[in-house]
Scaffold this motif. Sequence first.
Motif, PDB file in Angstrom:
ATOM      1  N   SER A 242       0.969  -1.171  -0.062  1.00 35.15           N
ATOM      2  CA  SER A 242      -0.182   0.025  -0.124  1.00 35.15           C
ATOM      3  C   SER A 242       0.774   1.314   0.197  1.00 35.15           C
ATOM      4  CB  SER A 242      -0.733   0.117   1.221  1.00 35.15           C
ATOM      5  OG  SER A 242      -1.524   1.073   1.069  1.00 35.15           O
ATOM      6  N   PRO A 243       1.034   1.889  -1.004  1.00 40.85           N
ATOM      7  CA  PRO A 243       1.841   3.223  -1.212  1.00 40.85           C
ATOM      8  C   PRO A 243       1.512   4.309  -0.187  1.00 40.85           C
ATOM      9  CG  PRO A 243       1.324   2.506  -3.463  1.00 40.85           C
ATOM     10  CD  PRO A 243       0.459   1.737  -2.602  1.00 40.85           C
ATOM     11  N   PRO A 244       2.405   4.712   0.496  1.00 39.62           N
ATOM     12  CA  PRO A 244       2.202   5.636   1.632  1.00 39.62           C
ATOM     13  C   PRO A 244       1.654   7.127   0.637  1.00 39.62           C
ATOM     14  CG  PRO A 244       4.047   4.822   2.326  1.00 39.62           C
ATOM     15  CD  PRO A 244       3.660   4.308   0.971  1.00 39.62           C
ATOM     16  N   GLY A 245       1.978   7.176  -0.485  1.00 38.36           N
ATOM     17  CA  GLY A 245       1.768   8.309  -1.443  1.00 38.36           C
ATOM     18  C   GLY A 245       1.975   8.100  -2.703  1.00 38.36           C
ATOM     19  N   VAL A 246       1.345   8.970  -3.743  1.00 41.65           N
ATOM     20  CA  VAL A 246       1.566   8.691  -4.958  1.00 41.65           C
ATOM     21  C   VAL A 246       1.489  10.167  -5.618  1.00 41.65           C
ATOM     22  CG1 VAL A 246       0.806   7.527  -7.471  1.00 41.65           C
ATOM     23  CG2 VAL A 246       0.483   6.213  -5.169  1.00 41.65           C
ATOM     24  N   LEU A 247       2.569  10.531  -6.393  1.00 39.01           N
ATOM     25  CA  LEU A 247       2.263  11.739  -7.007  1.00 39.01           C
ATOM     26  C   LEU A 247       2.833  12.015  -8.585  1.00 39.01           C
ATOM     27  CD1 LEU A 247       3.874  15.099  -5.618  1.00 39.01           C
ATOM     28  CD2 LEU A 247       5.191  13.934  -7.628  1.00 39.01           C
ATOM     29  N   LEU A 248       2.105  12.872  -9.044  1.00 31.78           N
ATOM     30  CA  LEU A 248       2.265  13.040 -10.505  1.00 31.78           C
ATOM     31  C   LEU A 248       3.218  14.124 -10.793  1.00 31.78           C
ATOM     32  CD1 LEU A 248       1.175  13.031 -13.507  1.00 31.78           C
ATOM     33  CD2 LEU A 248      -0.672  14.730 -13.127  1.00 31.78           C
ATOM     34  N   GLU A 249       4.295  13.837 -11.464  1.00 32.15           N
ATOM     35  CA  GLU A 249       5.197  14.880 -11.943  1.00 32.15           C
ATOM     36  C   GLU A 249       4.902  15.044 -13.496  1.00 32.15           C
ATOM     37  OE1 GLU A 249       9.643  14.116 -10.314  1.00 32.15           O
ATOM     38  OE2 GLU A 249       9.010  12.448 -11.306  1.00 32.15           O
ATOM     39  N   ARG A 250       5.073  16.515 -13.457  1.00 34.99           N
ATOM     40  CA  ARG A 250       4.963  17.386 -14.920  1.00 34.99           C
ATOM     41  C   ARG A 250       5.937  18.458 -14.731  1.00 34.99           C
ATOM     42  NH1 ARG A 250       1.420  16.019 -19.169  1.00 34.99           N
ATOM     43  NH2 ARG A 250       1.876  17.534 -20.821  1.00 34.99           N
ATOM     44  N   ASP A 251       6.798  18.619 -15.679  1.00 38.18           N
ATOM     45  CA  ASP A 251       7.880  19.480 -15.704  1.00 38.18           C
ATOM     46  C   ASP A 251       7.805  20.540 -16.859  1.00 38.18           C
ATOM     47  OD1 ASP A 251       8.846  18.655 -13.253  1.00 38.18           O
ATOM     48  OD2 ASP A 251      10.430  17.436 -14.124  1.00 38.18           O
ATOM     49  N   ASP A 252       6.849  20.464 -17.658  1.00 40.27           N
ATOM     50  CA  ASP A 252       7.104  21.168 -18.971  1.00 40.27           C
ATOM     51  C   ASP A 252       5.765  20.740 -19.930  1.00 40.27           C
ATOM     52  OD1 ASP A 252       8.054  23.079 -20.983  1.00 40.27           O
ATOM     53  OD2 ASP A 252       9.841  21.929 -21.427  1.00 40.27           O
ATOM     54  N   ASN A 253       5.543  21.562 -21.060  1.00 40.19           N
ATOM     55  CA  ASN A 253       4.535  21.492 -21.800  1.00 40.19           C
ATOM     56  C   ASN A 253       3.146  21.167 -21.003  1.00 40.19           C
ATOM     57  OD1 ASN A 253       3.039  21.106 -24.364  1.00 40.19           O
ATOM     58  ND2 ASN A 253       3.554  18.828 -24.250  1.00 40.19           N
ATOM     59  N   PHE A 254       2.888  21.927 -20.128  1.00 36.93           N
ATOM     60  CA  PHE A 254       1.898  21.838 -19.170  1.00 36.93           C
ATOM     61  C   PHE A 254       0.464  21.884 -20.003  1.00 36.93           C
ATOM     62  CE2 PHE A 254       5.244  23.670 -16.695  1.00 36.93           C
ATOM     63  CZ  PHE A 254       5.427  22.554 -15.783  1.00 36.93           C
ATOM     64  N   PRO A 255      -0.379  20.751 -19.542  1.00 37.90           N
ATOM     65  CA  PRO A 255      -1.675  21.031 -20.409  1.00 37.90           C
ATOM     66  C   PRO A 255      -2.799  21.731 -19.436  1.00 37.90           C
ATOM     67  CG  PRO A 255      -1.473  19.114 -18.876  1.00 37.90           C
ATOM     68  CD  PRO A 255      -0.179  19.698 -18.946  1.00 37.90           C
TER      69      PRO A 255
END
Length: 440
Positions: A242-255
Amino acid sequence: MERLGTGIGWRPEIAEAVERMPGIDWVEVVAENVCPGHLPGSLERLRERGVTVVPHGVSLGLGGADRPDPHRLTALAERAEALGAPLVTEHIAFVRAGGELTASPRLEAGHLLPVPRTRDALAVLCENVRIAQDALPVPLAVENIAALISWPGEELTEGQFLYELADRTGVRLLIDVANLHTNHVNRGEDPAKALADLPVEALAYVHVAGGVERDGVWHDSHAHPVPRPVLDILTDLASRTSPPGVLLERDDNFPEPSELERELASIRDAVERGRAAASAVSGTPEATAPAPATSPAPAPVPDATRARLALAQTALLSALVAGTPVPEGFDRARLTVQARALAAKRADVVAKVAPELPDILGDAYRPAFLAYAQHHPMPGGYRRDALDFAGSLLRTGAVADVRARRALRVWWLDRSGPRPRAHRPTVRLARATRRVLRRR
């Protein structure tokens, strides 16, 4: 380990959107991009709402042959305290080479490069991690990275390497499932095998990101949508623990924010599918237990071991950024792809830290910078790189347009001295007079 929930990488370009997004439990910020005494208002507001903020370092180079820089460790510690973070994270990578251990000029990669999975490199990494742990006020977690290239003569798989690291140091692991997919495409490594070997009890949280495939090579761009194979790896991981946390990374070309919210929903769905699969088998997914206790510190790593690693890393980095011969055992074609990717990233980052340069040079900026990068490795940070690039153009007369050359010269003079030039003629004259009088 604190339960973090679902989060997103905080970036200035999407700061307002992140503040408005529903269901954001926490955010991660690039540590080097914030100043402890002057936090962005957006981060302050998120913290006031109870949103956890985790600093994510990119410049320590824990996998390098040198011991961690005390000044960089102090800076990371200050950011952790300023943000009230429950932990800090960094990478299992090297980012610079050369220097005293090799009696050669220091080289900066401007990128995260893979550590050889050998016993020597593991010993150095473990000692560097312990040094960092002792200097930080909160727990440390380290991230597996994506790679285009493989080291010859590796002795351990990714999972074995990470298991040994966590077992010897007690460090937490930040598992990037997008990087597992990248290494599957680029290096033929089985992500399921890597997950099976991982010490899931050491899991701090999970990164999810997108990329793009070009000519059979997967580029971990953080600028494209998260593909299905990455979500499938996340589901596999969630079926094991059970992951303690999950994070979406986006560094460029933001939608648009709505697209980011859809990606976050897909991530939540992937985790739920994993939990459902685990429940179908055993009733509940395996919970993440406390990380193993740190074993007693072994004897210091011999200087000879660090020197061997330093020579190997310097030879690789020099081939990538200075055009020296490719070290024996490396795939020459893959190194060429990596070298081009490093130069392209360097051009992009310089354009961000010094946006006036693309404005002044126009369409000529990128080809001029890539030509410059072929013969000028980056010895320091990107701001220094921007100044050196502009100075080189002025010295060589490479800018033909008179207006552009004049604007470039003004830009360079304003930034290359200890303080900006005064643009009023009388002030410039007074300063010049004082300089002449001091020489007498």
